[in-house]
Write a protein that holds these residues in place. Structure first.
Motif, PDB file in Angstrom:
ATOM      1  N   ALA A   1      -2.984  10.534 -11.627  1.00  0.00           N
ATOM      2  CA  ALA A   1      -2.172   9.386 -11.208  1.00  0.00           C
ATOM      3  C   ALA A   1      -1.824   9.493  -9.729  1.00  0.00           C
ATOM      4  O   ALA A   1      -1.831   8.484  -9.006  1.00  0.00           O
ATOM      5  N   ARG A   2      -1.536  10.710  -9.266  1.00  0.00           N
ATOM      6  CA  ARG A   2      -1.238  10.907  -7.843  1.00  0.00           C
ATOM      7  C   ARG A   2      -2.465  10.573  -6.994  1.00  0.00           C
ATOM      8  O   ARG A   2      -2.350   9.900  -5.970  1.00  0.00           O
ATOM      9  N   ARG A   3      -3.624  11.055  -7.409  1.00  0.00           N
ATOM     10  CA  ARG A   3      -4.854  10.770  -6.649  1.00  0.00           C
ATOM     11  C   ARG A   3      -5.101   9.264  -6.587  1.00  0.00           C
ATOM     12  O   ARG A   3      -5.459   8.727  -5.534  1.00  0.00           O
ATOM     13  N   ASP A   4      -4.913   8.582  -7.703  1.00  0.00           N
ATOM     14  CA  ASP A   4      -5.109   7.130  -7.736  1.00  0.00           C
ATOM     15  C   ASP A   4      -4.122   6.422  -6.813  1.00  0.00           C
ATOM     16  O   ASP A   4      -4.495   5.496  -6.094  1.00  0.00           O
ATOM     17  N   ALA A   5      -2.865   6.849  -6.844  1.00  0.00           N
ATOM     18  CA  ALA A   5      -1.845   6.223  -6.002  1.00  0.00           C
ATOM     19  C   ALA A   5      -2.139   6.444  -4.522  1.00  0.00           C
ATOM     20  O   ALA A   5      -1.997   5.526  -3.704  1.00  0.00           O
ATOM     21  N   VAL A   6      -2.568   7.651  -4.178  1.00  0.00           N
ATOM     22  CA  VAL A   6      -2.911   7.946  -2.778  1.00  0.00           C
ATOM     23  C   VAL A   6      -4.118   7.106  -2.356  1.00  0.00           C
ATOM     24  O   VAL A   6      -4.131   6.534  -1.262  1.00  0.00           O
ATOM     25  N   ALA A   7      -5.128   7.015  -3.212  1.00  0.00           N
ATOM     26  CA  ALA A   7      -6.311   6.210  -2.877  1.00  0.00           C
ATOM     27  C   ALA A   7      -5.935   4.740  -2.684  1.00  0.00           C
ATOM     28  O   ALA A   7      -6.422   4.093  -1.743  1.00  0.00           O
ATOM     29  N   ASP A   8      -5.064   4.223  -3.525  1.00  0.00           N
ATOM     30  CA  ASP A   8      -4.611   2.833  -3.387  1.00  0.00           C
ATOM     31  C   ASP A   8      -3.851   2.623  -2.082  1.00  0.00           C
ATOM     32  O   ASP A   8      -4.066   1.641  -1.374  1.00  0.00           O
ATOM     33  N   ALA A   9      -2.951   3.552  -1.773  1.00  0.00           N
ATOM     34  CA  ALA A   9      -2.163   3.439  -0.540  1.00  0.00           C
ATOM     35  C   ALA A   9      -3.062   3.512   0.685  1.00  0.00           C
ATOM     36  O   ALA A   9      -2.907   2.728   1.637  1.00  0.00           O
ATOM     37  N   LEU A  10      -3.997   4.436   0.676  1.00  0.00           N
ATOM     38  CA  LEU A  10      -4.906   4.587   1.805  1.00  0.00           C
ATOM     39  C   LEU A  10      -5.788   3.346   1.959  1.00  0.00           C
ATOM     40  O   LEU A  10      -6.009   2.863   3.074  1.00  0.00           O
ATOM     41  N   GLY A  11      -6.254   2.805   0.849  1.00  0.00           N
ATOM     42  CA  GLY A  11      -7.045   1.581   0.901  1.00  0.00           C
ATOM     43  C   GLY A  11      -6.250   0.412   1.470  1.00  0.00           C
ATOM     44  O   GLY A  11      -6.776  -0.380   2.252  1.00  0.00           O
TER      45      GLY A  11
ATOM     46  N   VAL B   1      -3.674   0.597   3.572  1.00  0.00           N
ATOM     47  CA  VAL B   1      -3.482   0.826   5.006  1.00  0.00           C
ATOM     48  C   VAL B   1      -4.757   0.457   5.768  1.00  0.00           C
ATOM     49  O   VAL B   1      -4.716  -0.226   6.793  1.00  0.00           O
ATOM     50  N   ARG B   2      -5.892   0.892   5.251  1.00  0.00           N
ATOM     51  CA  ARG B   2      -7.164   0.623   5.927  1.00  0.00           C
ATOM     52  C   ARG B   2      -7.519  -0.860   5.882  1.00  0.00           C
ATOM     53  O   ARG B   2      -8.141  -1.376   6.821  1.00  0.00           O
ATOM     54  N   ALA B   3      -7.126  -1.561   4.828  1.00  0.00           N
ATOM     55  CA  ALA B   3      -7.370  -3.003   4.755  1.00  0.00           C
ATOM     56  C   ALA B   3      -6.621  -3.743   5.850  1.00  0.00           C
ATOM     57  O   ALA B   3      -7.042  -4.828   6.276  1.00  0.00           O
ATOM     58  N   GLU B   4      -5.536  -3.152   6.319  1.00  0.00           N
ATOM     59  CA  GLU B   4      -4.761  -3.736   7.425  1.00  0.00           C
ATOM     60  C   GLU B   4      -5.350  -3.364   8.780  1.00  0.00           C
ATOM     61  O   GLU B   4      -4.802  -3.725   9.810  1.00  0.00           O
ATOM     62  N   GLY B   5      -6.452  -2.609   8.763  1.00  0.00           N
ATOM     63  CA  GLY B   5      -7.092  -2.224  10.009  1.00  0.00           C
ATOM     64  C   GLY B   5      -6.478  -0.989  10.652  1.00  0.00           C
ATOM     65  O   GLY B   5      -6.689  -0.738  11.835  1.00  0.00           O
TER      66      GLY B   5
END
Length: 63
Positions: free
Chosen positions: A13-23, A25-29
């Motif tokens: 769940a932590r890995r999924d949450a980190v991946a979502d957060a990072l995605g 942030v990156r979607a915002e450029g």
């Protein structure tokens, strides 16, 4: 870093949450610093809890 007390199932769940957060942030450029990526990696691996990661970011950036 203070080790996080997490169960293996929680690590997923932590890995999924980190991946979502990072995605998000990156979607915002944007791209986290190497320091920020290191904290995210430690959170995802269960080696660091979120509160301590925030405290480290605040200390590093003076806010």
């Amino acid at each position: 870093m203070r080790p996080a007390e997490v169960l293996p199932a929680r690590n997923g769940a932590r890995r999924d949450a980190v991946a979502d957060a990072l995605g998000s942030v990156r979607a915002e450029g944007l791209e986290p610093t190497a320091f920020g990526l290191g904290l995210l990696d430690a959170i995802a691996a269960g080696r660091l809890d979120e509160d301590l990661a925030v405290a480290q970011l605040v200390a590093a950036h003076g806010r």
